[in-house]
Design a protein around this motif. Structure first.
Motif, PDB file in Angstrom:
ATOM      1  N   LEU A 160     -19.699  20.557  24.058  1.00 36.40           N
ATOM      2  CA  LEU A 160     -20.201  20.048  25.331  1.00 36.40           C
ATOM      3  C   LEU A 160     -20.304  21.167  26.368  1.00 36.40           C
ATOM      4  O   LEU A 160     -21.274  21.245  27.129  1.00 36.40           O
ATOM      5  CB  LEU A 160     -19.295  18.931  25.847  1.00 36.40           C
ATOM      6  N   LYS A 161     -19.312  22.052  26.388  1.00 36.51           N
ATOM      7  CA  LYS A 161     -19.338  23.172  27.326  1.00 36.51           C
ATOM      8  C   LYS A 161     -20.474  24.134  26.995  1.00 36.51           C
ATOM      9  O   LYS A 161     -21.140  24.670  27.887  1.00 36.51           O
ATOM     10  CB  LYS A 161     -18.002  23.923  27.295  1.00 36.51           C
ATOM     11  N   LEU A 162     -20.705  24.356  25.707  1.00 28.14           N
ATOM     12  CA  LEU A 162     -21.773  25.248  25.269  1.00 28.14           C
ATOM     13  C   LEU A 162     -23.120  24.768  25.797  1.00 28.14           C
ATOM     14  O   LEU A 162     -23.905  25.556  26.339  1.00 28.14           O
ATOM     15  CB  LEU A 162     -21.806  25.312  23.743  1.00 28.14           C
ATOM     16  N   VAL A 163     -23.384  23.481  25.638  1.00 30.83           N
ATOM     17  CA  VAL A 163     -24.663  22.934  26.094  1.00 30.83           C
ATOM     18  C   VAL A 163     -24.738  22.929  27.621  1.00 30.83           C
ATOM     19  O   VAL A 163     -25.774  23.286  28.195  1.00 30.83           O
ATOM     20  CB  VAL A 163     -24.868  21.507  25.545  1.00 30.83           C
ATOM     21  N   LYS A 164     -23.656  22.555  28.253  1.00 30.68           N
ATOM     22  CA  LYS A 164     -23.637  22.489  29.718  1.00 30.68           C
ATOM     23  C   LYS A 164     -23.911  23.853  30.337  1.00 30.68           C
ATOM     24  O   LYS A 164     -24.553  23.965  31.396  1.00 30.68           O
ATOM     25  CB  LYS A 164     -22.285  21.959  30.200  1.00 30.68           C
TER      26      LYS A 164
END
Length: 227
Positions: free
Chosen positions: A34-38
């Protein structure tokens, strides 16, 4: 109304839990993913998207279906304004073989996870396309499905997941507003006929199998018309 929606959703979830092992996708929404995409880099995504323009358009608007030499060329999906997590998931599903398309599989195999996140960020940053369909005669069928669903068939209203404005949800539920009707229709039919199976826990397959073909057509035009 809310109680009815909760009952419908609970009824839909029950068979999903029974098929949990058939997720159809290797994507796991961990905190790291989720952090990667965000944190996807819009500028890097814009640069990567240069090679996507020939099919998906300069501004991610996709292409409508057209007839060339008596052969119908199917629509190419609009990506502009799409939920970043959804775009990322589709690219990784192509990479992992959970979704298949000759062109997209080949392209996705050449993308790293970071590339996929950057592309997802770029397309999410772009404004959703504005498109219209001339034939509105059956949109009332779609409006009922979107707003009310059908309790007899255990079909929740579409807006419960995809939003009142077809905007999708930040986890992995796609935006539908402005999507090409032909592509939308082909997608739902692919889920209905088990030709596509990368929906986590069979969510869309369970729904699509309950929809009539004329309802799918109506929904496709309804969402393409949505601004």
């Amino acid at each position: 109304m809310m109680t009815r929606m909760l009952v419908l959703m609970a009824a839909l979830v029950a068979p999903i839990l029974g098929h949990a092992v058939e997720s159809g996708s290797q994507i796991a929404w961990t905190t790291e993913t989720l952090k990667l995409v965000k944190k996807g880099n819009v500028e890097k995504g814009k640069s990567l998207a240069e090679s996507c323009k020939s099919c998906h358009g300069e501004f991610g608007q996709g292409m409508s279906s057209e007839v060339v030499d008596d052969e119908t060329i199917p629509a190419i999906p609009a990506l502009a304004g799409q939920v970043a997590n959804y775009t990322f998931k589709q690219l990784r599903d192509y990479f992992n073989g959970d979704r298949s398309n000759d062109s997209m599989t080949s392209i996705a195999k050449g993308l790293t996870e970071q590339d996929a996140a950057d592309l997802a960020a770029w397309y999410a940053w772009l404004p959703a396309p504005k498109q219209k369909v001339g034939n509105n005669e059956k949109l009332a069928i779609a409006e009922k499905m979107v707003r009310e669903g059908d309790g007899k068939r255990i079909l929740p209203p579409c807006f419960v997941c995809h939003g009142a404005n077809g905007q999708g949800e930040k986890m992995d539920i796609p935006s539908l507003a402005g999507q090409h009707a032909d592509y939308f229709e082909r997608t739902l039919l692919a889920y209905k006929n088990d030709q596509r199976h990368n929906d986590i826990y069979s969510r869309m397959r369970l729904i699509a199998k309950q929809l009539k073909d004329d309802e799918i057509k109506a929904l496709a035009r309804y969402y393409q018309n949505m601004q």
